[in-house]
Design an enzyme around this catalytic site. Structure first.
Site, PDB file in Angstrom:
ATOM      1  N   ASN A 154       0.805  -1.227   0.000  1.00 33.05           N
ATOM      2  CA  ASN A 154       0.000   0.000   0.000  1.00 33.05           C
ATOM      3  C   ASN A 154       0.838   1.277   0.000  1.00 33.05           C
ATOM      4  O   ASN A 154       0.394   2.313  -0.484  1.00 33.05           O
ATOM      5  CB  ASN A 154      -1.003   0.005   1.154  1.00 33.05           C
ATOM      6  CG  ASN A 154      -0.365  -0.200   2.510  1.00 33.05           C
ATOM      7  OD1 ASN A 154       0.800  -0.567   2.624  1.00 33.05           O
ATOM      8  ND2 ASN A 154      -1.132   0.030   3.563  1.00 33.05           N
ATOM      9  N   GLU A 250       5.176  -3.753  12.010  1.00 31.42           N
ATOM     10  CA  GLU A 250       4.016  -2.858  11.861  1.00 31.42           C
ATOM     11  C   GLU A 250       2.916  -3.682  11.201  1.00 31.42           C
ATOM     12  O   GLU A 250       2.987  -3.995  10.016  1.00 31.42           O
ATOM     13  CB  GLU A 250       4.380  -1.646  10.994  1.00 31.42           C
ATOM     14  CG  GLU A 250       3.231  -0.699  10.760  1.00 31.42           C
ATOM     15  CD  GLU A 250       3.570   0.403   9.771  1.00 31.42           C
ATOM     16  OE1 GLU A 250       2.628   1.053   9.260  1.00 31.42           O
ATOM     17  OE2 GLU A 250       4.767   0.608   9.487  1.00 31.42           O
ATOM     18  N   CYS A 284      -3.338   0.460   7.267  1.00 29.29           N
ATOM     19  CA  CYS A 284      -3.446  -0.105   8.614  1.00 29.29           C
ATOM     20  C   CYS A 284      -4.057   0.900   9.579  1.00 29.29           C
ATOM     21  O   CYS A 284      -4.708   0.515  10.553  1.00 29.29           O
ATOM     22  CB  CYS A 284      -2.078  -0.574   9.108  1.00 29.29           C
ATOM     23  SG  CYS A 284      -0.834   0.720   9.250  1.00 29.29           S
TER      24      CYS A 284
END
Length: 475
Positions: A154, A250, A284
């Site tokens: 992304n 992450e 996220c």
């Protein structure tokens, strides 16, 4: 014939015996191919990287910073060229793609400057039972060695740069494994660092099939630090394979926007829509559920609905708000969550429509906690609204998630906002704003299954270095 992109390995551009074709998610256009590395290819990357590390480490922070500043200049110069490829490769709006490249340049510059400011310390001491200065400790930070940076689809440039720059300024060498869908963008980033003149082996790239090299690159004994952004299941697997080696993960999130009855509903709705549907929700830190007090739920849902209906839908080159998802599997998963919510009685406030991998934005009201959408991360353009009776209920539902990345609280009662923030089990709480990565000098972290370690340029530099204390007696 489409372009064959090459990996940067020990200062040279190399193909492999096999390749992987990359297609545009929005159009199916073939964008090029990247090498499918073998385990032997990976061995050579790591061998040459480790060999290059002593000389790179020996440079001063100022000398290393000069390379990073040059790379940042090249990123700005080539932002539109790289952004055009990035936009097609991950179906991101062109303006947003160019902005991602520019932000990466800013991160690289900031890392260079922060590295120059890194300081050690000198401590005086002796036995604890008396005032003594018999010993002096010189405390400094040293690089860990070889950093494996694994970036997501992304933000294939930005979330690679945020790993690479802190590692390099610290004196580490880096091997970048970009995502398959996003690998061309990652290799264009490698071209930038190569043009900046980094010594051979200091920064190399690895592309290939997960079935062949996925575990191998992580388990390899040459790797000293693993920095990964991606899904929680993969992150958990990496954590197990890493063993005693330090990691930074992450991972996923189920970020809540808690809206209290005294909130500015127009402001809350704007931030919620921007946060939930930016890049089609494939972030996220996207707002993934709204927990709103019943007294204002009807009004808030209507304002959100009006804003969702104004979102543009189309292809990346049109700079549409909602573009096709990264692949069919992602679209199928989002559709499954939508169908589950419908079957269990959620109230649909917008049209449910799918064309290929393009899913039109969906707003649900009166979502209940027995629905998958209340707990699972969609990574797509769908937003559930859960009505709550009290602040306590909102906190409870938010904290019941296995994730703990971020949350937002919308209220004009700031003492209450800080009280709620203290109780939320997340890494970051935003007050009267959407969940978002934030500025890169801030810490960025997740609790529970949302990650391990603290990012943000200064914090990343600290994570990728170890403390060494040299002690000697002076009396």
């Amino acid at each position: 014939m489409s372009k064959q992109y090459k990996n940067l390995v020990n200062g040279e551009w190399k193909l492999s015996d096999n390749d992987i074709k990359i297609y545009a998610p929005a159009t199916g256009e073939e964008l090029g191919s990247v090498p499918a590395m073998s385990q032997e290819d990976v061995d050579y990357v790591y061998e040459t990287a480790r060999a290059a590390q002593p000389a790179w480490r020996a440079l001063s922070y100022v000398e290393r910073a000069a390379y990073l500043h040059k790379a940042a200049d090249i990123l700005v110069r080539d932002a539109e060229k790289i952004g055009a490829v990035l936009s097609k490769e991950v179906a991101k709006g062109y303006k947003a793609a160019v902005s991602e490249v520019i932000r990466t340049a800013e991160i690289v510059r900031y890392a260079a400057e922060e590295g120059v400011r890194m300081e050690g310390e000198v401590l005086e001491g002796g036995s604890f039972d008396a005032a003594s200065k018999k010993k002096i400790a010189i405390v400094r930070r040293e690089p860990l060695g070889l950093v494996l940076a694994i970036s997501p689809f992304n933000y294939p440039v930005n979330l690679a740069g945020s790993k690479i720059a802190p590692a390099l300024i610290s004196g580490n060498v880096v091997a970048l494994k970009p995502p398959t869908q996003g690998s061309i963008s990652g290799l264009l980033l490698a071209e930038v660092f190569a043009e900046a003149g980094l010594p051979a082996g200091v920064f190399s790239t690895i592309t290939g099939r997960g079935s062949v090299i996925g575990d191998y690159i992580v388990e390899h004994e040459a790797v000293n630090f693993i920095n990964f952004t991606g899904s929680t299941p993969v992150g958990e697997r990496i954590g197990k394979m890493a063993g005693m080696r330090p990691i930074m993960l992450e991972l996923g999130g189920k970020d809540s926007a808690i809206v209290l009855k005294d909130a500015d509903l127009e402001k809350a709705a704007k931030n919620i829509v921007d946060g939930a549907f930016g890049y089609s929700g494939q972030r996220c830190t996207a707002v993934k559920r709204v927990l709103v007090q019943e007294e204002v739920a009807d009004e808030l849902v209507e304002i959100i609905r009006e804003k969702v209906l104004k979102l543009t839908i189309g292809n990346p080159e049109d700079n549409a708000d909602i573009t096709p998802l990264i692949d069919t599997g992602a679209a199928d998963f989002v559709e499954g969550l939508i169908n589950d919510a419908v079957e269990k009685g959620a109230e649909v406030k917008t049209e449910i429509k799918r064309e290929g991998n393009l899913i039109c934005p969906v707003l649900f009201d009166k979502v209940t906690t027995d629905m998958k959408l209340a707990w699972e991360e969609p990574f797509g353009p769908v937003l559930p609204v859960i009505r709550v009776k009290s602040v306590e209920e909102a906190i409870e539902i938010s904290n019941q998630s296995e994730y703990g990345l971020q949350a937002s609280v919308f209220t004009n009662d700031f003492p209450l906002a800080f009280s709620i923030a203290e109780q939320l089990e997340v890494g970051t709480v935003h007050i009267n704003n959407k969940t978002q990565r934030g500025t890169d000098n801030f810490p960025f972290l997740g609790a529970k299954k949302s990650g391990a370690g603290v990012q943000g340029v200064k914090y990343s530099i600290e994570a990728m270095t170890s403390v060494k204390s040299v002690v000697f007696d002076i009396k």
